[in-house]
Write a protein that holds these residues in place. Sequence first.
Motif, PDB file in Angstrom:
ATOM      1  N   LEU A 190       0.763  -1.236   0.162  1.00 52.28           N
ATOM      2  CA  LEU A 190      -0.040   0.025   0.117  1.00 52.28           C
ATOM      3  C   LEU A 190       0.829   1.228   0.079  1.00 52.28           C
ATOM      4  O   LEU A 190       0.528   2.101  -0.694  1.00 52.28           O
ATOM      5  CB  LEU A 190      -0.780   0.115   1.260  1.00 52.28           C
ATOM      6  N   PHE A 194       0.602   4.174  -2.913  1.00 52.15           N
ATOM      7  CA  PHE A 194       0.281   5.446  -2.636  1.00 52.15           C
ATOM      8  C   PHE A 194       1.067   6.305  -3.140  1.00 52.15           C
ATOM      9  O   PHE A 194       1.166   7.592  -3.277  1.00 52.15           O
ATOM     10  CB  PHE A 194      -0.378   5.727  -1.271  1.00 52.15           C
ATOM     11  N   ALA A 250      -8.995  -0.114  -1.290  1.00 48.67           N
ATOM     12  CA  ALA A 250      -8.090   1.066  -0.583  1.00 48.67           C
ATOM     13  C   ALA A 250      -8.475   2.086  -1.350  1.00 48.67           C
ATOM     14  O   ALA A 250      -8.523   3.356  -0.775  1.00 48.67           O
ATOM     15  CB  ALA A 250      -6.694   0.498  -0.627  1.00 48.67           C
ATOM     16  N   SER A 254     -10.199   5.380   0.814  1.00 50.17           N
ATOM     17  CA  SER A 254      -9.225   6.543   0.890  1.00 50.17           C
ATOM     18  C   SER A 254      -9.767   7.644  -0.246  1.00 50.17           C
ATOM     19  O   SER A 254      -9.464   8.964  -0.197  1.00 50.17           O
ATOM     20  CB  SER A 254      -7.829   6.351   0.422  1.00 50.17           C
ATOM     21  N   LEU A 322      -8.972  -2.727   6.453  1.00 54.26           N
ATOM     22  CA  LEU A 322      -8.282  -1.897   5.568  1.00 54.26           C
ATOM     23  C   LEU A 322      -8.862  -0.495   6.073  1.00 54.26           C
ATOM     24  O   LEU A 322      -7.931   0.707   6.052  1.00 54.26           O
ATOM     25  CB  LEU A 322      -8.602  -2.176   4.220  1.00 54.26           C
ATOM     26  N   LYS A 323      -9.913  -0.269   6.654  1.00 47.72           N
ATOM     27  CA  LYS A 323     -10.575   0.693   7.097  1.00 47.72           C
ATOM     28  C   LYS A 323      -9.686   1.327   8.256  1.00 47.72           C
ATOM     29  O   LYS A 323      -9.559   2.511   8.689  1.00 47.72           O
ATOM     30  CB  LYS A 323     -12.084   0.881   7.388  1.00 47.72           C
ATOM     31  N   LEU A 326      -5.619   1.967   6.704  1.00 42.52           N
ATOM     32  CA  LEU A 326      -5.084   2.908   5.798  1.00 42.52           C
ATOM     33  C   LEU A 326      -4.836   4.495   6.704  1.00 42.52           C
ATOM     34  O   LEU A 326      -4.117   5.246   6.558  1.00 42.52           O
ATOM     35  CB  LEU A 326      -6.236   3.349   4.871  1.00 42.52           C
ATOM     36  N   LYS A 330      -1.563   6.662   7.354  1.00 38.61           N
ATOM     37  CA  LYS A 330      -1.603   7.918   7.005  1.00 38.61           C
ATOM     38  C   LYS A 330      -0.852   8.704   8.241  1.00 38.61           C
ATOM     39  O   LYS A 330      -0.440   9.681   8.221  1.00 38.61           O
ATOM     40  CB  LYS A 330      -2.856   8.541   6.605  1.00 38.61           C
ATOM     41  N   ILE A 335       1.968   7.523   3.813  1.00 39.11           N
ATOM     42  CA  ILE A 335       1.073   7.513   2.728  1.00 39.11           C
ATOM     43  C   ILE A 335       0.187   8.801   2.852  1.00 39.11           C
ATOM     44  O   ILE A 335       0.021   9.343   4.134  1.00 39.11           O
ATOM     45  CB  ILE A 335       0.137   6.439   2.548  1.00 39.11           C
ATOM     46  N   TYR A 337      -3.381  10.758   1.376  1.00 37.81           N
ATOM     47  CA  TYR A 337      -4.749  10.743   0.587  1.00 37.81           C
ATOM     48  C   TYR A 337      -5.407  12.083   1.103  1.00 37.81           C
ATOM     49  O   TYR A 337      -5.368  12.272   2.185  1.00 37.81           O
ATOM     50  CB  TYR A 337      -5.208   9.373   0.488  1.00 37.81           C
TER      51      TYR A 337
END
Length: 337
Positions: A190, A194, A250, A254, A322-323, A326, A330, A335, A337
């Motif tokens: 990931l 990104f 993802a 995002s 994944l929620k 991510l 961040k 990453i 977004y």
Amino acid sequence: MKALVTGASGYLGGRLCHGLLKQGHSVRALVRRTSDISELPPPSSGGVFELAYGDITNYQSLLDAFSGCQVIFHAAAIVEPWLPDPSKFFSVNVEGLNNVLQAAKETETIEKIIYTSSFFALGSTDGYVADESQVHCEKRFCTEYERSKMTADKIALQAAAEGVPIVMLYPGVIYGPGKLTTGNIVAQLLIERFAGRLPGYIGYGNDKFSFCHVDDLVDGHIAAMDKGRQGERYLLTGENASFKLVFDMAAIISETKKPRFSIPLCIIESYGWLLVLVSRLTGNLPLISPPTVHVLRHQWEYSCEKAKTELGYNPRSLEDGLKEVLPWLKSLGVIKY
């Protein structure tokens, strides 16, 4: 219970130490003098959490570390898809398990060994969903890691047949918060996605893996200590999906664009050979190597129904996982977004 965790400085081992402490157990973490222990809690008074310095390839250090413990969680392993010296897979993953089993036999207080194997030990599925009855065909191996875990699995099964109180666990592809090691490959990919270094899908979505969140895996390990039957195998897997679906999820979570094209595996394999060459020059292990691509050419789908029924294992969905992952990535700044 006083539990000894091998591989405590690793991705899974560190989370397992925290999970055991949260459940009220005393924990002794086996680490090397050179290990990064920044993710572990500080040693506490009264031995609730303590460090034991040693190595699973050093038998005497295991005897010292196991003393006074009731449960061994053997989570230490080399999980790289490629190493310049492949013999290390066997010295750690195979001979290390032999050492653990022998040291446990010599330690009178040991009541149970929870061994963390791998779905690779069971072999690929390629068109069907497998359960714990699957035995590796031994006709092909995508990686030396796979070969070593299959060999170690035979040793564990033989130990179980001889009456050793061992429970064998088979995680899927582990993901979730924690150390950004090779074992956390979903987070690593990931990050590449990104950052724009992986602009497309890996292949065409024909790959299938069984994904498991690291904290669900920790819960499964602790449940195996309490409920796991001696000599039994338990798949601690989760949702079966392709990495294409991971990238699509993802993007939706995002609110970013999905990849617009697929990168053929032959191109990724060529890139892997380039990274191997760079690795030999720099000493830094590659994120992607030709063995990684061999893995992606197969499917690895498994059912965790047995673990759900007997252990109360309750894996979250890939979307829910994944929620969480991510925003965590961040927050680390790796990453955007």
